[in-house]
Design a protein around this motif. Sequence first.
Motif, mmCIF file in Angstrom:
data_model
loop_
_atom_site.group_PDB
_atom_site.id
_atom_site.type_symbol
_atom_site.label_atom_id
_atom_site.label_comp_id
_atom_site.label_asym_id
_atom_site.label_seq_id
_atom_site.Cartn_x
_atom_site.Cartn_y
_atom_site.Cartn_z
ATOM 1 N N GLN A 74 0.931 -1.405 -0.085
ATOM 2 C CA GLN A 74 -0.116 -0.086 0.010
ATOM 3 C C GLN A 74 0.984 1.200 0.140
ATOM 4 O OE1 GLN A 74 -2.422 -0.874 3.549
ATOM 5 N NE2 GLN A 74 -4.106 -1.708 2.332
ATOM 6 N N ALA A 75 1.984 1.263 0.924
ATOM 7 C CA ALA A 75 2.873 2.344 0.945
ATOM 8 C C ALA A 75 3.435 2.656 -0.335
ATOM 9 C CB ALA A 75 3.946 2.168 2.018
ATOM 10 N N THR A 76 3.812 1.736 -0.969
ATOM 11 C CA THR A 76 4.610 1.941 -2.379
ATOM 12 C C THR A 76 3.408 2.493 -3.403
ATOM 13 O OG1 THR A 76 4.411 -0.290 -3.056
ATOM 14 C CG2 THR A 76 6.405 0.144 -2.205
ATOM 15 N N SER A 77 2.497 2.266 -3.279
ATOM 16 C CA SER A 77 1.325 2.852 -4.458
ATOM 17 C C SER A 77 0.931 4.215 -3.991
ATOM 18 C CB SER A 77 0.013 1.720 -4.369
ATOM 19 O OG SER A 77 -0.560 2.014 -2.980
ATOM 20 N N GLN A 78 1.413 4.758 -2.948
ATOM 21 C CA GLN A 78 1.297 6.106 -2.611
ATOM 22 C C GLN A 78 2.263 6.716 -2.968
ATOM 23 O OE1 GLN A 78 0.587 6.146 1.695
ATOM 24 N NE2 GLN A 78 -1.148 4.822 1.556
ATOM 25 N N GLY A 79 2.124 8.192 -2.912
ATOM 26 C CA GLY A 79 3.393 9.330 -3.014
ATOM 27 C C GLY A 79 4.291 9.179 -2.227
ATOM 28 N N SER A 80 5.390 9.769 -2.293
ATOM 29 C CA SER A 80 6.618 9.838 -1.595
ATOM 30 C C SER A 80 6.269 10.629 -0.342
ATOM 31 C CB SER A 80 7.943 10.137 -2.437
ATOM 32 O OG SER A 80 7.831 11.574 -2.924
ATOM 33 N N HIS A 81 5.358 11.720 -0.446
ATOM 34 C CA HIS A 81 5.233 12.816 0.605
ATOM 35 C C HIS A 81 3.900 12.756 0.878
ATOM 36 C CE1 HIS A 81 9.509 13.782 -0.714
ATOM 37 N NE2 HIS A 81 9.415 14.647 0.463
ATOM 38 N N ALA A 82 3.383 12.757 2.034
ATOM 39 C CA ALA A 82 2.190 13.180 2.685
ATOM 40 C C ALA A 82 1.841 14.498 2.972
ATOM 41 C CB ALA A 82 1.889 12.500 4.034
ATOM 42 N N TRP A 83 0.747 15.249 2.385
ATOM 43 C CA TRP A 83 0.502 16.812 2.807
ATOM 44 C C TRP A 83 -0.745 16.969 3.195
ATOM 45 C CZ3 TRP A 83 -3.693 18.917 0.079
ATOM 46 C CH2 TRP A 83 -4.115 18.264 -0.891
ATOM 47 N N VAL A 84 -1.028 18.217 4.099
ATOM 48 C CA VAL A 84 -2.120 18.619 4.559
ATOM 49 C C VAL A 84 -2.018 20.212 4.091
ATOM 50 C CG1 VAL A 84 -3.520 19.154 6.472
ATOM 51 C CG2 VAL A 84 -2.124 16.998 6.490
ATOM 52 N N LEU A 85 -3.249 20.479 3.631
ATOM 53 C CA LEU A 85 -3.365 22.138 3.269
ATOM 54 C C LEU A 85 -4.777 22.673 3.748
ATOM 55 C CD1 LEU A 85 -2.254 24.576 1.845
ATOM 56 C CD2 LEU A 85 -3.049 23.939 -0.334
ATOM 57 N N THR A 86 -4.604 23.669 4.659
ATOM 58 C CA THR A 86 -5.935 24.414 5.000
ATOM 59 C C THR A 86 -5.658 25.858 4.570
ATOM 60 O OG1 THR A 86 -6.053 23.047 6.919
ATOM 61 C CG2 THR A 86 -7.262 24.828 7.193
ATOM 62 N N LEU A 87 -6.957 26.169 3.885
ATOM 63 C CA LEU A 87 -7.000 27.368 3.464
ATOM 64 C C LEU A 87 -8.397 28.298 4.088
ATOM 65 C CD1 LEU A 87 -6.514 27.105 -0.432
ATOM 66 C CD2 LEU A 87 -4.761 27.841 1.207
ATOM 67 N N GLU A 88 -8.477 29.481 4.407
ATOM 68 C CA GLU A 88 -9.325 30.253 4.918
ATOM 69 C C GLU A 88 -9.729 31.389 4.175
ATOM 70 O OE1 GLU A 88 -10.901 31.630 9.341
ATOM 71 O OE2 GLU A 88 -8.592 32.023 8.831
ATOM 72 N N LEU A 89 -11.000 31.702 4.129
ATOM 73 C CA LEU A 89 -11.467 33.174 3.695
ATOM 74 C C LEU A 89 -12.283 33.572 4.913
ATOM 75 C CD1 LEU A 89 -13.274 32.333 0.439
ATOM 76 C CD2 LEU A 89 -11.193 33.655 0.584
ATOM 77 N N PRO A 90 -11.626 34.397 5.869
ATOM 78 C CA PRO A 90 -11.669 34.820 7.121
ATOM 79 C C PRO A 90 -13.340 35.021 7.260
ATOM 80 C CG PRO A 90 -9.673 35.681 6.616
ATOM 81 C CD PRO A 90 -10.264 35.048 5.476
ATOM 82 N N GLY A 91 -13.896 34.616 8.140
ATOM 83 C CA GLY A 91 -15.370 34.689 8.363
ATOM 84 C C GLY A 91 -16.239 34.158 7.542
ATOM 85 N N ARG A 92 -15.824 33.374 6.592
ATOM 86 C CA ARG A 92 -16.804 32.846 5.337
ATOM 87 C C ARG A 92 -16.427 31.450 5.483
ATOM 88 N NH1 ARG A 92 -15.425 36.373 0.281
ATOM 89 N NH2 ARG A 92 -13.348 36.732 1.420
ATOM 90 N N GLU A 93 -15.359 30.905 5.044
ATOM 91 C CA GLU A 93 -15.242 29.562 4.775
ATOM 92 C C GLU A 93 -13.787 28.983 5.096
ATOM 93 O OE1 GLU A 93 -15.923 26.812 0.529
ATOM 94 O OE2 GLU A 93 -16.353 29.197 0.689
ATOM 95 N N MET A 94 -13.672 27.832 5.234
ATOM 96 C CA MET A 94 -12.280 27.253 5.594
ATOM 97 C C MET A 94 -12.499 25.714 4.931
ATOM 98 S SD MET A 94 -10.378 26.492 9.097
ATOM 99 C CE MET A 94 -9.740 28.019 9.352
#
Length: 81
Positions: free
Chosen positions: A13-33
């Motif tokens: 399973q690990a070899t079928s995944q990418g070499s790096h794991a990532w997490v990204l959080t974006l926010e429009l203040p007071g509106r959406e995240m």
Amino acid sequence: MTSQTATSTTATQATSQGSHAWVLTLELPGREMTTQYGTWTPANGATRHNVFIALKEHLVAQQPQMASANTIFFSLEPNQL
């Protein structure tokens, strides 16, 4: 299922995944995240900044309203323990 089989399955399973794991959080203040995550194998010579820009563009392609959002969190780590 034996330990060896479980280890073997996990390694496959690990070899079928990418070499790096990532997490990204974006926010429009007071509106959406939004937070997205996954795995990625950067091109040879890619920088952390290159990957960040590519991932943000990927997220914005799915959610165009996030184009001007603030980055709240970004993590890019080798995908191994």
